[in-house]
Design a protein around this motif. Structure first.
Motif, mmCIF file in Angstrom:
data_model
loop_
_atom_site.group_PDB
_atom_site.id
_atom_site.type_symbol
_atom_site.label_atom_id
_atom_site.label_comp_id
_atom_site.label_asym_id
_atom_site.label_seq_id
_atom_site.Cartn_x
_atom_site.Cartn_y
_atom_site.Cartn_z
ATOM 1 N N PHE A 47 0.809 -1.215 0.000
ATOM 2 C CA PHE A 47 0.000 0.000 0.000
ATOM 3 C C PHE A 47 0.846 1.270 0.000
ATOM 4 C CE2 PHE A 47 -3.502 -2.844 1.280
ATOM 5 C CZ PHE A 47 -4.360 -2.524 0.245
ATOM 6 N N VAL A 48 2.009 1.221 0.625
ATOM 7 C CA VAL A 48 2.910 2.382 0.571
ATOM 8 C C VAL A 48 3.393 2.596 -0.860
ATOM 9 C CG1 VAL A 48 5.182 3.237 1.291
ATOM 10 C CG2 VAL A 48 3.622 2.261 2.982
ATOM 11 N N ILE A 49 3.837 1.536 -1.521
ATOM 12 C CA ILE A 49 4.309 1.643 -2.906
ATOM 13 C C ILE A 49 3.163 2.044 -3.827
ATOM 14 C CG2 ILE A 49 5.296 0.366 -4.849
ATOM 15 C CD1 ILE A 49 7.284 0.981 -2.610
ATOM 16 N N TYR A 50 1.971 1.470 -3.624
ATOM 17 C CA TYR A 50 0.817 1.810 -4.452
ATOM 18 C C TYR A 50 0.462 3.287 -4.299
ATOM 19 C CZ TYR A 50 -3.671 1.314 -6.788
ATOM 20 O OH TYR A 50 -4.721 1.449 -7.657
ATOM 21 N N ALA A 51 0.496 3.780 -3.059
ATOM 22 C CA ALA A 51 0.195 5.190 -2.816
ATOM 23 C C ALA A 51 1.239 6.085 -3.483
ATOM 24 C CB ALA A 51 0.136 5.468 -1.319
ATOM 25 N N LEU A 52 2.509 5.698 -3.417
ATOM 26 C CA LEU A 52 3.561 6.480 -4.070
ATOM 27 C C LEU A 52 3.379 6.502 -5.584
ATOM 28 C CD1 LEU A 52 6.735 5.462 -2.033
ATOM 29 C CD2 LEU A 52 5.631 7.709 -2.104
ATOM 30 N N LEU A 53 3.025 5.372 -6.174
ATOM 31 C CA LEU A 53 2.795 5.329 -7.617
ATOM 32 C C LEU A 53 1.593 6.192 -8.003
ATOM 33 C CD1 LEU A 53 3.469 1.585 -8.513
ATOM 34 C CD2 LEU A 53 4.871 3.564 -9.105
ATOM 35 N N GLU A 54 0.527 6.127 -7.208
ATOM 36 C CA GLU A 54 -0.661 6.948 -7.480
ATOM 37 C C GLU A 54 -0.312 8.434 -7.394
ATOM 38 O OE1 GLU A 54 -4.050 6.605 -8.202
ATOM 39 O OE2 GLU A 54 -3.433 4.622 -8.856
ATOM 40 N N TRP A 55 0.438 8.800 -6.357
ATOM 41 C CA TRP A 55 0.826 10.200 -6.168
ATOM 42 C C TRP A 55 1.700 10.671 -7.320
ATOM 43 C CZ3 TRP A 55 5.719 12.371 -5.073
ATOM 44 C CH2 TRP A 55 5.684 13.727 -4.770
#
Length: 68
Positions: A47-55
């Protein structure tokens, strides 16, 4: 977001997450001897990596529209 883009983003996020988790395990930062530790650390990292990719995608799309 198109379904194919979403699938690709989740797939890449999962690969990055597995790579990071393996590196953390080899560096003895996390110890993957318990299935619950393995699953919980994977979910958190995912979820941290997913949030970074989304951002990042959001920032890049804003820049692209700002230059028009």
């Amino acid at each position: 977001m198109k379904k194919s883009k979403w699938f690709l983003q989740v797939f890449l996020t999962a690969l990055i997450t597995m790579w990071i988790q393996t590196a953390l395990d080899q560096a003895n930062i996390i110890h993957i001897t318990n299935v619950w530790v393995d699953a919980s650390s994977w979910i958190i990292i995912f979820f941290v990596i997913y949030a970074l990719l989304e951002w990042t995608a959001h920032v890049l799309s804003k820049r692209k529209t700002a230059h028009r």
